[in-house]
Design a protein around this motif. Structure first.
Motif, short mmCIF file in Angstrom:
data_model
loop_
_atom_site.label_atom_id
_atom_site.label_comp_id
_atom_site.label_asym_id
_atom_site.label_seq_id
_atom_site.Cartn_x
_atom_site.Cartn_y
_atom_site.Cartn_z
N MET A 1 0.90 -1.10 0.05
CA MET A 1 -0.07 -0.02 -0.11
C MET A 1 0.88 1.27 -0.18
O MET A 1 1.65 1.35 0.79
N LYS A 3 1.54 5.36 0.25
CA LYS A 3 1.09 6.66 0.81
C LYS A 3 0.89 7.62 -0.18
O LYS A 3 1.35 7.85 -1.15
N ARG A 411 -7.57 -1.13 -3.17
CA ARG A 411 -7.89 -1.10 -1.89
C ARG A 411 -7.60 0.16 -1.37
O ARG A 411 -6.34 0.79 -1.52
N ARG A 413 -7.15 2.60 2.21
CA ARG A 413 -6.86 2.66 3.84
C ARG A 413 -7.23 4.16 4.10
O ARG A 413 -6.74 5.18 3.89
N GLN A 419 -14.53 6.96 6.98
CA GLN A 419 -14.51 6.14 5.74
C GLN A 419 -15.88 6.48 5.04
O GLN A 419 -16.99 6.34 5.58
N SER A 447 -13.95 -1.03 1.95
CA SER A 447 -12.76 -0.13 1.36
C SER A 447 -11.95 -0.70 0.31
O SER A 447 -10.80 -0.16 0.05
N LYS A 448 -12.69 -1.39 -0.68
CA LYS A 448 -12.02 -1.67 -1.79
C LYS A 448 -12.87 -1.75 -2.94
O LYS A 448 -14.19 -1.55 -2.94
#
Length: 483
Positions: A1, A3, A411, A413, A419, A447-448
């Protein structure tokens, strides 16, 4: 993942985490978030005309005044109304006139260049008889400084500066005994367009030059030196802000940080080229910068290409050095200081808990809490503390020049409790220089986003509704062989 690296359209689009586009999506300390919306403070009406300057000033007893100016009037917000504190006869400003404000002890000073500097200690404003007309006004040490002035002795001289008598904002007649004096900054062409205090120094900006002034006592009083650093300067009266120990500046062809030594470029390889291609060069002088200290971000309100008003915003996080974009049309900006809200006073904000538009960690609720505020195109003061509405962002390109891959999932985060609901559209291309081909769309679940496409390069656009804070993003790519 990966940033998120923020909005960086000038960067290599294959750099993981780069955003090539976004709307109402701005940086915060942990990542990127949906931009808060404007909220009208309870009991604050709209001004009668376009706002041409607003400020919150603090007196010696720590009480505060909220002062706003139009082309013809000066107002103070008192007991839920804009009280007219204009001098007798009002003012002769034009549609392009801007008010600047400064606080000197208990005296509030106002300048618009069309009229002699005004002062008020609580009652109506009145002209200071010996003062000039000034485009720029600020306090530094025991002086009031006025730049780009008009007066009865020297006439109109856009490169002239004045300082008041020491500890006396009412005395401007040049005198060695009081240290009131005047001079010009003539080593570079052009007028002084902006200025302000930087620690114990005074700073004056031309479009392509910076001068720093130091108090040296009689007879010169102030010694001004041109700062080395090429043609760094400022495009307009409000196109800079103090971020604490340094000035953030929008120049003619670069964005700068100036700490009193040498200007340093900001945003090169991120947004510099994009900004100058997407802001209106004829109206860039209207740019307004303000530092939101609570969130450690600079807001840059500017006229977009084809616009004659500040309708676009770039947001820069001072610590993370990341950028974001938002859309708001404004007339003026300030840092509003809240009186706070009690439990008994909640009815004045909303009839229901669900109707409260400010999150409970907002400065809106705190007595003395500082919040970015704007005056919108309806002349209404608003706090930028409301819940995010719709935000979006577009990623850079994920993949490889020499390998085809299958994208089957993306996905995201989110920070805890931030969210939103969301959807995504994917894009693909076989060569980095090709135009994008639109792929599939998907709705966020757990979340995906479940998608399916094959190409060398993949990207996606996301749209969120509600408060969002994005910490990272991951593209699930499976190699399909060389191609």
């Amino acid at each position: 993942m990966e940033k998120l690296l923020g909005f960086a359209p000038d960067a290599d689009p294959t750099m993981p985490g780069v955003l090539t586009d976004c709307t109402n999506f701005i940086p915060y300390e942990g990542g990127m978030k949906g931009c808060p919306t404007g909220v009208t403070p309870s009991g604050v009406p709209a001004l009668a005309a376009a706002c041409q300057g607003v400020a919150v000033v603090t007196k010696l007893d720590d009480t505060r005044r909220i002062i706003a100016g139009t082309s013809a009037k000066l107002y103070e917000l008192l007991s839920g109304a804009w009280s007219d504190l204009s001098a007798v006869g009002g003012y002769s400003g034009s549609a392009d006139t801007r008010w600047q404000f400064a606080q000197f002890g208990n005296t509030t000073l106002a300048a618009n260049q069309a009229n002699v500097i005004q002062s008020s200690t609580g009652a109506a404003f009145a002209a200071i008889a010996t003062a000039p007309q000034a485009r720029v006004i600020f306090t530094v040490g025991s002086f009031v400084m006025a730049l780009n002035t008009i007066d009865g002795t020297y006439g109109t001289q856009p490169d002239r500066w004045w300082c008041s008598a020491t500890y006396d904002e009412t005395s401007w007649t040049p005198s060695l005994s009081t240290l009131a004096t005047t001079g010009r900054l003539v080593s570079t062409p052009g007028q002084i367009v902006a200025g302000g205090r930087l620690g114990e120094y005074a700073v004056a900006y031309k479009e392509r030059a910076i001068y720093i002034g130091q108090f040296v006592g009689a007879p010169a009083v102030w010694d001004w030196l041109q700062v080395t650093g090429g043609e760094a300067g400022c495009v307009g009266l409000e196109a800079w802000c103090d971020i604490g120990g340094a000035h953030f500046i929008i120049g003619q062809d670069n964005i700068w940080l100036f700490d009193g030594s040498r200007p340093q470029p900001v945003g090169v390889g991120q947004v510099r080229q994009w900004f100058y291609q997407n802001s209106n060069p004829s109206y860039r002088y209207l740019t307004k910068c303000i530092f939101d200290k609570q969130n450690n971000v600079v807001w840059v309100f500017y006229p977009g290409m084809g616009s004659t008003a500040c309708d676009s915003v770039m947001v820069y996080h001072v610590q993370t050095k990341q950028w974001g974009l938002a859309t708001q049309t404004i007339e003026a900006v300030a840092n509003y200081i809240s009186a706070g809200v009690t439990i008994d006073g909640l009815d004045a904000v909303s009839a229901t808990i669900d109707g409260l538009s400010n999150s409970f960690d907002s400065q809106f609720w705190l007595s003395g809490g500082r919040a970015l505020s704007t005056v919108n195109s309806s002349h209404q003061l608003q706090l930028i503390t409301g819940s995010a509405a719709t935000s979006s962002f577009t990623t850079g390109d994920y993949g490889d020049d020499d390998r085809v891959s299958l994208l089957n999932k993306i996905r995201i985060r989110f920070a805890p409790n931030y969210q939103p609901t969301g959807s995504a559209s994917t894009y693909r291309k076989m060569t980095e220089g090709d135009a994008l081909t639109t792929g599939s769309t998907a709705v966020m679940n757990d979340s995906k986003f479940d998608v399916l496409q094959s190409a060398r390069w993949h990207s996606a656009s996301f749209t969120f509704t509600g408060d969002s804070r994005v910490l990272g993003i991951g593209f699930s790519l499976t190699a399909q062989g060389s191609a």
